[in-house]
Design an enzyme around this catalytic site. Structure first.
Site, short mmCIF file in Angstrom:
data_model
loop_
_atom_site.label_atom_id
_atom_site.label_comp_id
_atom_site.label_asym_id
_atom_site.label_seq_id
_atom_site.Cartn_x
_atom_site.Cartn_y
_atom_site.Cartn_z
N HIS A 23 0.81 -1.23 0.00
CA HIS A 23 0.00 0.00 0.00
C HIS A 23 0.85 1.29 0.00
O HIS A 23 0.77 2.12 0.89
CB HIS A 23 -1.09 0.02 1.09
CG HIS A 23 -0.68 -0.39 2.48
ND1 HIS A 23 0.21 0.33 3.23
CD2 HIS A 23 -1.05 -1.43 3.26
CE1 HIS A 23 0.35 -0.25 4.39
NE2 HIS A 23 -0.39 -1.32 4.44
N HIS A 77 -5.06 -9.43 14.40
CA HIS A 77 -5.22 -8.20 13.60
C HIS A 77 -5.90 -8.58 12.29
O HIS A 77 -5.49 -9.54 11.64
CB HIS A 77 -3.80 -7.64 13.36
CG HIS A 77 -3.69 -6.39 12.56
ND1 HIS A 77 -4.72 -5.50 12.39
CD2 HIS A 77 -2.63 -5.88 11.86
CE1 HIS A 77 -4.30 -4.49 11.63
NE2 HIS A 77 -3.04 -4.71 11.29
N GLU A 79 -6.17 -7.00 9.42
CA GLU A 79 -5.70 -6.47 8.13
C GLU A 79 -5.38 -7.64 7.19
O GLU A 79 -4.83 -8.66 7.61
CB GLU A 79 -4.47 -5.58 8.34
CG GLU A 79 -4.14 -4.82 7.08
CD GLU A 79 -3.07 -3.74 7.26
OE1 GLU A 79 -2.58 -3.54 8.39
OE2 GLU A 79 -2.76 -3.09 6.25
N ASP A 81 -3.14 -8.48 5.14
CA ASP A 81 -1.81 -9.10 5.01
C ASP A 81 -1.65 -10.28 5.96
O ASP A 81 -0.91 -11.23 5.67
CB ASP A 81 -0.66 -8.08 5.19
CG ASP A 81 -0.74 -7.26 6.45
OD1 ASP A 81 -1.86 -7.07 6.97
OD2 ASP A 81 0.31 -6.79 6.93
N HIS A 144 -2.17 -1.75 15.06
CA HIS A 144 -2.24 -0.78 14.02
C HIS A 144 -3.66 -0.36 13.64
O HIS A 144 -3.89 0.73 13.13
CB HIS A 144 -1.49 -1.42 12.83
CG HIS A 144 -1.61 -0.86 11.49
ND1 HIS A 144 -1.72 -1.60 10.35
CD2 HIS A 144 -1.64 0.42 11.10
CE1 HIS A 144 -1.80 -0.83 9.31
NE2 HIS A 144 -1.74 0.40 9.72
N ASP A 163 1.71 -6.37 14.30
CA ASP A 163 2.54 -5.43 13.52
C ASP A 163 3.64 -4.75 14.36
O ASP A 163 4.68 -4.37 13.82
CB ASP A 163 1.66 -4.33 12.91
CG ASP A 163 0.94 -4.80 11.65
OD1 ASP A 163 1.40 -5.77 11.03
OD2 ASP A 163 -0.08 -4.20 11.31
N TYR A 191 9.67 0.73 8.91
CA TYR A 191 8.34 0.18 9.19
C TYR A 191 7.58 1.10 10.14
O TYR A 191 6.41 1.45 9.90
CB TYR A 191 8.48 -1.23 9.79
CG TYR A 191 7.17 -1.93 9.93
CD1 TYR A 191 6.69 -2.75 8.91
CD2 TYR A 191 6.37 -1.76 11.05
CE1 TYR A 191 5.47 -3.37 9.02
CE2 TYR A 191 5.15 -2.37 11.17
CZ TYR A 191 4.70 -3.18 10.15
OH TYR A 191 3.47 -3.79 10.26
N HIS A 222 5.67 -9.52 11.12
CA HIS A 222 6.54 -9.32 9.95
C HIS A 222 8.00 -9.32 10.39
O HIS A 222 8.34 -8.72 11.42
CB HIS A 222 6.29 -7.96 9.30
CG HIS A 222 4.89 -7.74 8.82
ND1 HIS A 222 4.37 -8.36 7.72
CD2 HIS A 222 3.91 -6.93 9.29
CE1 HIS A 222 3.13 -7.96 7.54
NE2 HIS A 222 2.81 -7.09 8.48
FE FE2 Z 1 -1.42 -3.85 9.97
FE FE2 Z 2 0.90 -6.19 8.91
#
Ligand code: FE2
Ligand code: FE2
Ligand code: FMN
Length: 393
Positions: A23, A77, A79, A81, A144, A163, A191, A222
């Site tokens: 993104h 989370h 999101e 990803d 996040h 994250d 990051y 990550h």
């Molecule tokens: Fe995230």
């Molecule tokens: Fe992430």
């Protein structure tokens, strides 16, 4: 490749060597989606991966545990990803219960059909016994997304931090002591600047309670797992979240025929005339937003300039200001400049935007018609000097 974090706890995620755009975040070293398997009386998968790689995750899991023996899938989370693989994972693991908070479940169901899932909605602080081990869920809203949470295993002193503390870094190494620390901290910084910076207040609130946990391993969603350099990453996060600035000036500009660049040079010279200040010049059209955000993370003062193109600032500058406006770097002092041909335009636009970002303008904006005059160049030099003096504090 060593994927074992602790006895019966394995990384089972996916290394995305080729991703370069996350993104708009330029992931120049790729990324990983980390998923972790805990084998206990109950078998638990903590987080999943991007939907494209769910089959790879399931293969990794199946090498360790038959899929029908997975009891829980924890989603920290929502999101995509990490969580767009949840649908495939829940389909492939018929006996799994999805464990997440209410907001997370709502968000997951907005993205995918979860009507057949067995679910267990948890509250912050709630614990789930999985045999010899316990999982404790700690909500971390806006680090996040609103539903974000940590999962902590006290018996293992292990924090699954989603994250937070992550890095976009494709690597066969899974641990922070297997790569140069500088490299990992550089990616953790990039990051933070590009993903976490707008939520620094929430991070600052969260850090003391995270630091109070008995932790000897932090497993983010990550990048590599922290086991040796936990104090270093906690210290870095503490500084970034506190929005501490350095004696640093940035000069960010875009130009067509170089007049704005000539002005940027004068601002640079002015800023460099003050001892003890570091000065960085960024030509936004040949740089990228990711580097810009990264550099802004500890920047005290920034000059922003653009040529006028069809009554507006140039598109790369508009993108840059739009990006920084959302990320909210800790910059306190600003200056607008730019060259035009015949009318109002970029400089005025920038001079209007910077105060809205909370930056105090150190001098009136300077606008040249075509090439800058000596007087305008002198004003640019002075503005550079002023920015540097302000940056010194
Ligand atoms: Fe995230
Ligand atoms: Fe992430
Ligand atoms: C495609 C193009 C569109 C432009 N549009 C405007 C404009 O709308 N208003 C204006 O005052 N100048 C306009 N100009 C003139 C430039 O702003 C002027 O040449 C300025 O000195 C460019 O600064 P630079 O040398 O930093 O690129 C335009 C120039 C070009 C090449």
């Amino acid at each position: 490749m060593n994927t074992q974090l602790k006895p019966d706890i394995h990384w089972v995620g996916y290394i995305d060597w080729s991703i370069r755009d996350f993104h708009s975040y330029n992931t120049k070293r790729g990324a990983t989606y980390n998923s972790y398997l805990i084998q206990d009386e109950k078998n638990v998968l903590v987080d999943t991966v991007k939907y494209l790689y769910a089959d790879k995750l399931l293969q990794n899991v199946a090498e360790l545990v038959p899929l029908d023996k997975i009891d829980y899938v924890v989603c920290n989370h929502a999101e995509p990803d990490h969580a767009s693989g949840v649908a495939d994972v829940m389909n492939a693991c018929p006996n799994a219960t999805l464990v997440c908070n209410a907001k997370c479940l709502d968000t997951l169901k907005a993205y995918m059909d979860g009507s057949n899932w067995k679910t267990q909605v948890v509250a912050s602080g709630e614990e789930l016994s999985i045999g010899k081990r316990t999982l404790k869920f700690i909500f971390t809203p806006m680090v996040h997304w609103p539903e974000s949470m940590f999962t902590y295993c006290p018996e293992e002193k292990l924090l699954f931090s989603m994250d937070a503390f992550g890095q976009h870094l494709a690597t066969s190494e899974r641990f922070d002591d297997e790569l140069p620390l500088d490299l990992i901290l550089e990616e953790a910084r990039t990051y933070y600047a590009n993903i976490v910076m707008p939520y620094s207040a929430q991070v600052a609130k969260l850090l003391p309670s995270a630091a109070a946990l008995d932790i000897d391993m932090i497993a983010p969603a990550h990048g590599v797992v922290w086991r040796k350099n936990i104090p270093a990453i906690l210290e870095a996060y503490t500084a970034w979240a506190a929005r501490k600035t350095k004696a640093k000036v940035m000069i960010v500009y875009d130009t067509m025929w170089n007049s704005t660049a000539i002005m940027a040079d004068q601002i640079f010279k002015g800023a460099c005339s003050v001892d003890g200040v570091s000065v960085e010049k960024i030509f936004v059209r040949v740089s990228d937003l990711t580097q810009l955000a990264d550099a802004s993370l500890d920047c005290a003062a920034m000059a922003v300039g653009s040529a006028t193109l069809n009554t507006k600032m140039m598109p790369a500058m508009a993108a840059a200001l739009n990006y920084l406006g959302g990320l909210k770097p800790p910059v306190k002092f600003g200056f607008a400049f730019g060259s035009c041909g015949w009318g109002k335009g970029a400089m005025e636009e920038i001079a209007e935007i910077l105060p809205k970002m909370g930056w105090e303008l150190v001098a009136p904006g300077v606008k040249s018609k075509f090439r800058p005059t000596q007087e305008q160049l002198d004003a640019c030099f002075e503005a550079g000097k002023l920015l540097a003096q302000k940056a010194l504090g």
